[in-house]
Structure formats: C-alpha cells, structure tokens
Write a protein that holds these residues in place. Structure first.
Motif, mmCIF file in Angstrom:
data_model
loop_
_atom_site.group_PDB
_atom_site.id
_atom_site.type_symbol
_atom_site.label_atom_id
_atom_site.label_comp_id
_atom_site.label_asym_id
_atom_site.label_seq_id
_atom_site.Cartn_x
_atom_site.Cartn_y
_atom_site.Cartn_z
ATOM 1 N N VAL A 117 0.871 -1.183 0.000
ATOM 2 C CA VAL A 117 0.000 0.000 0.000
ATOM 3 C C VAL A 117 0.904 1.227 0.000
ATOM 4 C CG1 VAL A 117 -1.996 -1.069 1.124
ATOM 5 C CG2 VAL A 117 -0.149 -0.139 2.524
ATOM 6 N N ASP A 119 0.921 5.875 -0.184
ATOM 7 C CA ASP A 119 0.229 7.162 -0.157
ATOM 8 C C ASP A 119 1.215 8.233 -0.619
ATOM 9 O OD1 ASP A 119 -1.733 8.997 0.142
ATOM 10 O OD2 ASP A 119 -1.941 8.795 2.325
ATOM 11 N N LEU A 139 -1.238 3.409 6.987
ATOM 12 C CA LEU A 139 -1.098 2.329 6.011
ATOM 13 C C LEU A 139 -1.226 0.938 6.624
ATOM 14 C CD1 LEU A 139 1.911 3.664 3.876
ATOM 15 C CD2 LEU A 139 -0.532 3.951 3.454
ATOM 16 N N GLY A 141 -3.496 -0.510 8.659
ATOM 17 C CA GLY A 141 -4.822 -1.113 8.525
ATOM 18 C C GLY A 141 -5.137 -1.505 7.092
ATOM 19 N N ARG A 142 -4.746 -0.660 6.141
ATOM 20 C CA ARG A 142 -4.992 -0.966 4.723
ATOM 21 C C ARG A 142 -4.231 -2.217 4.297
ATOM 22 N NH1 ARG A 142 -3.341 4.304 1.640
ATOM 23 N NH2 ARG A 142 -3.523 2.809 -0.092
ATOM 24 N N LEU A 143 -2.991 -2.345 4.758
ATOM 25 C CA LEU A 143 -2.186 -3.503 4.389
ATOM 26 C C LEU A 143 -2.764 -4.788 4.992
ATOM 27 C CD1 LEU A 143 0.346 -4.526 2.950
ATOM 28 C CD2 LEU A 143 1.639 -4.076 5.038
ATOM 29 N N ARG A 145 -5.902 -5.448 5.633
ATOM 30 C CA ARG A 145 -7.103 -5.848 4.900
ATOM 31 C C ARG A 145 -6.739 -6.579 3.607
ATOM 32 N NH1 ARG A 145 -8.925 -0.805 6.879
ATOM 33 N NH2 ARG A 145 -8.319 0.282 4.962
ATOM 34 N N LEU A 146 -5.718 -6.110 2.932
ATOM 35 C CA LEU A 146 -5.290 -6.782 1.698
ATOM 36 C C LEU A 146 -4.705 -8.164 1.993
ATOM 37 C CD1 LEU A 146 -3.602 -3.845 -0.278
ATOM 38 C CD2 LEU A 146 -5.863 -4.838 -0.622
ATOM 39 N N GLU A 208 -1.335 -4.516 14.091
ATOM 40 C CA GLU A 208 -0.764 -3.236 13.663
ATOM 41 C C GLU A 208 0.532 -2.944 14.400
ATOM 42 O OE1 GLU A 208 -3.541 -0.070 13.908
ATOM 43 O OE2 GLU A 208 -4.865 -0.867 12.335
#
Length: 353
Positions: A117, A119, A139, A141-143, A145-146, A208
C-alpha cells in the motif's frame, strides 16, 4: 518523454521508438540487473563513458559502450558471479539491445507475490520524521485488509504469511533541484520479519503493532538520523509468502535462474543457438498442452517447430495460437515442393487445331 508507470505500467511500444527508449532507459530497469550487479559494473562503466554527476544514472547506452571483455572482468570480481559471468554478460547486452529470449508465461491469475500500500503527498506537506510516522500509521490497517483478502483465496491459508517487509520512501533531494530532472530520490529497505505471528494474531491492534515495530526499524535505517525531510510518497509492502511454492507448481512457472541450469556435465551455458531455443520452446509447449488438454482439445504439438518459425516468438504465444501457427506452417511446407498443375491459358482458344 515516455512515462512507463502510467497507466498501470501498460505502454504501446512502437518499433520506430523502441531503440531510442531502450537506449535511454536506466540500467536498473533491465530485468536481472539489480543493485549488486550495478555495483560490480560501476568501474567499467566509469572507464568507458564520460564523467557524470552523482545524480545522473547509468543507461543501457552506457553499458553498450563497454567492451564485452571489460564487462566479464568486472562481473568476475564478485564471488557469486564467477561461475556465470560470461552468460550474464551476454544476457545483459542482449536486453540492452531490446532482445530477450525468455518466453512470456501466463500465470493464469496466480497469487500475488507482493502486497503493498502507498500514499503520496504534496511537496512540503510532510517535512518531519514525526509526520512520516503519522502517515505511515495510516497504512497499517490498509495492508492488513489486503493480506486477509489474499489469505481467503490462498490454496493453503495456514501458510499464507509473508516473511519479508519492505519500506520505500520518495523524498525531495536538494542536490537535484537544479539538475533539470525531477528532484526526487526513492530509497527502500527490506528485512525479514515474523509474518506468521502477524497472520495468526486475531487482535487488530496487536497486528498493527507488529507491522509498526518492523516498519519503524526500516524507517530509522532509511533516514539514518536525519530530522529534516521532505517526503512525497511512502510505500509499505510485504513479500516472500510461504504459500507461493504451491502456486508456482500449479502454474508451471520457472525462475529466471533455471535458464542457466547446467545441461551437460554441470557446465552452465546460454541457450542462444536456434536448436536449443527450439528444444526449450517445444518442451514448454508440450507441458502447457498436457496441463490444458483436459479442458480444451488441441491438436498434438510437434517436438520441433517447422523451419521458418522463430522459436522464441512461438514460445511467447498462447498454446492454442502456437498450435495453429505450427499446423499452418507445416501444411504449407507439405505442399511447397509439390508440382503445381499447369492451368491452360486463354491463348489456347486462339490456337488452330
């Protein structure tokens, strides 16, 4: 100027532009030429090219200016390159000329090898290490989920964990402000980490925290004590998944190093001859045909393609199209030597009997 990254790294390469683009392309974009190889080539590149500033990068044109014996000599100085320095030299020179004999393999939608991920930010908006840490925290949390999505489609969910983590940061380099190029420099660091604990843990906060601990270690190594920074992009990713061996066996993919495997008596050799290329091409077609024979009925593949077909081009085609090309070529060659029946012309109607 051609931007190879937009859109989605897909570009139309016209023949009349190919040579200029490849010659001016950075050497680091050549497949198989990483930081260690470039470091080994630095001495011969400096000896056979004009002096350049620290910010300038080496291009494919620069490597083509270096004699072959000088490249081999530079590569042989590194212990890991000694056994295959000549083969690696020939491969790199061919790729700098736009020639690559490795066939294209469709992975059939296999698992991703890297999950990342990122930004990006306006120049001047992230100018401190604390600000970078804050943006990096968004980043995690986004990672996760993936990674969970990837685990759901893995053939072995228990082994769907990464073993390496990578952090890349693009920042403004003051030394490049007046160079005429975009004044950005991207640096990255990668290290191993406990990805199994990351995927086995159920609590989001603890997951995290595992990512944060590893990412901040890489961040400190990248900045090396710097306090004033001007960051414009952050990329956080994980790779080296433990379940990839199942997917590679299923798809029949081969690593690039497999093309350097010894064929006779343990001596490595580059498969540059047409006979070797045809052999590799036919083996790949036969293997692909056996895998897909249950779904689609193809006509049998010849062990060697008929003369007149470039085996490297044939290897890059889908199996059904490759079979059709082989059959069509064989059909025309079958009747090429046959005598054509002479058809009477119009003059016979004016002849007197």
């Amino acid at each position: 100027h051609l931007d190879f990254k937009k859109p989605d790294s897909c570009n139309i390469l016209y023949p009349w532009r190919a040579k200029t683009i490849i010659l001016n392309m950075p050497l680091r974009r050549v497949p198989g030429l990483g930081s260690r190889t470039l470091s080994s080539l630095s001495s011969c590149l400096l000896n056979h090219n004009e002096k350049r500033t620290e910010e300038a990068f080496w291009t494919c044109r620069d490597l083509l200016n270096v004699p072959r014996h000088a490249i081999i000599s530079s590569l042989s100085e590194r212990e890991s390159f000694k056994q295959k320095c000549e083969q690696q030299c020939d491969v790199l020179l061919s790729r700098c000329n736009g020639i690559d004999t490795i066939g294209i393999v469709d992975d059939g939608g296999c698992l991703t090898k890297t999950v990342s991920v990122e930004d990006s930010f306006i120049r001047g908006s992230v100018t401190s290490v604390g600000g970078v840490k804050q943006k990096l925290g968004l980043l995690y949390g986004r990672l996760l989920r993936l990674l969970d999505q990837r685990k759901d489609i893995s053939p072995d969910p228990n082994r769907s964990f990464p073993k390496s983590i990578r952090l890349a940061i693009r920042a403004v380099d003051p030394k490049m402000e007046n160079s005429g190029r975009r004044p950005f420099r991207t640096q990255s660091k990668q290290d191993s980490f406990n990805g199994r604990s990351l995927m086995d843990e159920r609590d989001t906060a603890k997951r995290e925290s595992i990512l944060k601990t590893s990412a901040l270690t890489l961040l400190e190594a990248l900045f090396d004590g710097k306090s004033d920074v001007n960051v414009t992009k952050i990329n956080l990713g994980v790779t080296s998944f433990a379940d990839l061996y199942l997917d590679s066996e299923k798809s029949g993919q081969k690593a690039v190093s497999s093309y350097f495997l010894a064929s006779n008596g343990g001596d490595s050799s580059v498969t540059s001859s047409s006979s070797s290329s045809q052999k590799r091409c036919s083996i790949g077609l036969i293997q692909a045909n056996n895998e897909s024979q249950k779904k689609i009925k193809f006509s049998p593949v010849r062990k060697l393609p008929p003369p007149g077909i470039d085996p490297t081009v044939l290897a890059s085609l889908p199996i059904d199209i490759a079979n059709e090309v082989i059959e069509n070529q064989a059909f025309h060659q079958r009747y090429k030597g046959a005598k054509k029946k002479k058809t009477p012309g119009i003059e016979r109607f004016f002849k007197k009997k």
